[in-house]
Write a protein that holds these residues in place. Sequence first.
Motif, PDB file in Angstrom:
ATOM      1  N   GLY A   1      38.727  73.575  28.567  1.00 25.79           N
ATOM      2  CA  GLY A   1      38.634  74.595  27.522  1.00 25.79           C
ATOM      3  C   GLY A   1      38.906  76.002  28.018  1.00 25.79           C
ATOM      4  O   GLY A   1      38.752  76.973  27.266  1.00 25.79           O
TER       5      GLY A   1
ATOM      6  N   THR B   1      40.208  83.686  23.516  1.00 25.31           N
ATOM      7  CA  THR B   1      39.125  84.418  22.864  1.00 25.31           C
ATOM      8  C   THR B   1      38.973  85.804  23.466  1.00 25.31           C
ATOM      9  O   THR B   1      38.785  86.799  22.744  1.00 25.31           O
ATOM     10  CB  THR B   1      37.806  83.641  22.986  1.00 25.31           C
ATOM     11  OG1 THR B   1      37.970  82.329  22.421  1.00 25.31           O
ATOM     12  CG2 THR B   1      36.679  84.350  22.251  1.00 25.31           C
TER      13      THR B   1
ATOM     14  N   LEU C   1      42.187  75.634  17.464  1.00 30.91           N
ATOM     15  CA  LEU C   1      42.995  76.679  18.092  1.00 30.91           C
ATOM     16  C   LEU C   1      42.866  78.021  17.377  1.00 30.91           C
ATOM     17  O   LEU C   1      43.289  79.052  17.917  1.00 30.91           O
ATOM     18  CB  LEU C   1      44.463  76.245  18.125  1.00 30.91           C
ATOM     19  CG  LEU C   1      44.760  74.971  18.932  1.00 30.91           C
ATOM     20  CD1 LEU C   1      46.254  74.651  18.884  1.00 30.91           C
ATOM     21  CD2 LEU C   1      44.289  75.107  20.376  1.00 30.91           C
TER      22      LEU C   1
ATOM     23  N   LEU D   1      34.553  76.119  21.336  1.00 30.72           N
ATOM     24  CA  LEU D   1      34.931  74.734  21.671  1.00 30.72           C
ATOM     25  C   LEU D   1      34.067  73.705  20.953  1.00 30.72           C
ATOM     26  O   LEU D   1      33.868  72.593  21.443  1.00 30.72           O
ATOM     27  CB  LEU D   1      34.886  74.507  23.191  1.00 30.72           C
ATOM     28  CG  LEU D   1      35.881  75.361  23.995  1.00 30.72           C
ATOM     29  CD1 LEU D   1      35.563  75.314  25.483  1.00 30.72           C
ATOM     30  CD2 LEU D   1      37.304  74.886  23.733  1.00 30.72           C
TER      31      LEU D   1
ATOM     32  N   ILE E   1      41.113  78.256  25.843  1.00 36.41           N
ATOM     33  CA  ILE E   1      40.468  78.796  24.638  1.00 36.41           C
ATOM     34  C   ILE E   1      39.579  79.981  25.004  1.00 36.41           C
ATOM     35  O   ILE E   1      39.500  80.973  24.256  1.00 36.41           O
ATOM     36  CB  ILE E   1      39.672  77.704  23.908  1.00 36.41           C
ATOM     37  CG1 ILE E   1      40.599  76.542  23.530  1.00 36.41           C
ATOM     38  CG2 ILE E   1      38.991  78.269  22.669  1.00 36.41           C
ATOM     39  CD1 ILE E   1      41.699  76.925  22.566  1.00 36.41           C
TER      40      ILE E   1
ATOM     41  N   GLU F   1      39.906  79.221  16.465  1.00 41.90           N
ATOM     42  CA  GLU F   1      38.549  79.702  16.734  1.00 41.90           C
ATOM     43  C   GLU F   1      38.523  81.069  17.431  1.00 41.90           C
ATOM     44  O   GLU F   1      37.708  81.934  17.058  1.00 41.90           O
ATOM     45  CB  GLU F   1      37.802  78.659  17.565  1.00 41.90           C
ATOM     46  CG  GLU F   1      36.322  78.942  17.737  1.00 41.90           C
ATOM     47  CD  GLU F   1      35.626  77.788  18.465  1.00 41.90           C
ATOM     48  OE1 GLU F   1      34.563  77.370  18.007  1.00 41.90           O
ATOM     49  OE2 GLU F   1      36.168  77.319  19.492  1.00 41.90           O
ATOM     50  N   PRO F   2      39.367  81.334  18.442  1.00 37.44           N
ATOM     51  CA  PRO F   2      39.321  82.647  19.091  1.00 37.44           C
ATOM     52  C   PRO F   2      39.482  83.814  18.121  1.00 37.44           C
ATOM     53  O   PRO F   2      38.768  84.823  18.236  1.00 37.44           O
ATOM     54  CB  PRO F   2      40.494  82.578  20.087  1.00 37.44           C
ATOM     55  CG  PRO F   2      40.592  81.127  20.425  1.00 37.44           C
ATOM     56  CD  PRO F   2      40.312  80.421  19.126  1.00 37.44           C
TER      57      PRO F   2
END
Length: 291
Positions: free
Chosen positions: A116, A123, A84, A61, A119, A86-87
């Motif tokens: 968040g 993840t 989006l 995040l 997310i 990032e995971p």
Amino acid sequence: MATRQIERKPDWLKIKLATGDNYKELKNMMRGKTLHTVCEEAKCPNIHECWANRTATFMILGDICTRACRFCAVTSGLPTELDLQEPERVAEAAEQMGLSHVVVTSVARDDLKDGGASIFAATIRALRERLPLASVEVLIPDFQGNEEALRTVLEAGPNILNHNVETVERLSDRVRAKAKYRRSIELLERSKRIAPNIPTKSSIMLGVGEEWDEILQTMDDLRAVDCNIMTIGQYLQPSVNHLPVMQYYTPEQFAELKEEGMKRGFSHVESGPLVRSSYHAHDQVKSAQRS
């Protein structure tokens, strides 16, 4: 209890630096994938040891926190974006490292409706896809008491749900920003109600003005909501703009607190001057699974 800042660090807080190939490789990989670690952002004293052993705590995040806790070195302000992808990059990095236990935390994102949580869940699912045999621990913010956000994270199935109370109840409003001690205890209680089979974990730091009996009361508060794992470490002032250190606890005192915690029924207590929430986290998940 001392009431003034103590300038000199004791010998037991000396840190052995290790900047070998593993450390350098991990640092380069994090930069290459545009990832953040709490190891760097929070100036963790164990970064050299952990990175040399190819372990790290991913911070999702972004790297800007909407809160400004008086103990924390993470940059505070208003985040400008939500990544989006990032995971998937976290999962790729964890796979590349060959991790058997992955710790994921985040900045506080009070600007987002769910804080968040979605997310976090994404993840966890991405990690499960790439590393089906790895255990996953999440260290979450309080989501401002949003139970649905907590449920979103728990439904993704982490192996450990971690949320830190950070300090004793009397000092919470002075040490933390926006977070409330009782709201944190309630989060841990809700977690066990929603997903009773997922072990919970919490952490406090010492040296900000707490009394010994208050530390023991914090243990009792955590056990009252069936918190399984507790970590206890020494607060170290990140900068002159942060809270001063009021006391340095000795290794013997940390050992005594470990005994006190184990007597109260925690499955694992990690207690020491340099202990942080995810220090030796893999050993902690094993203890939780046996309990």
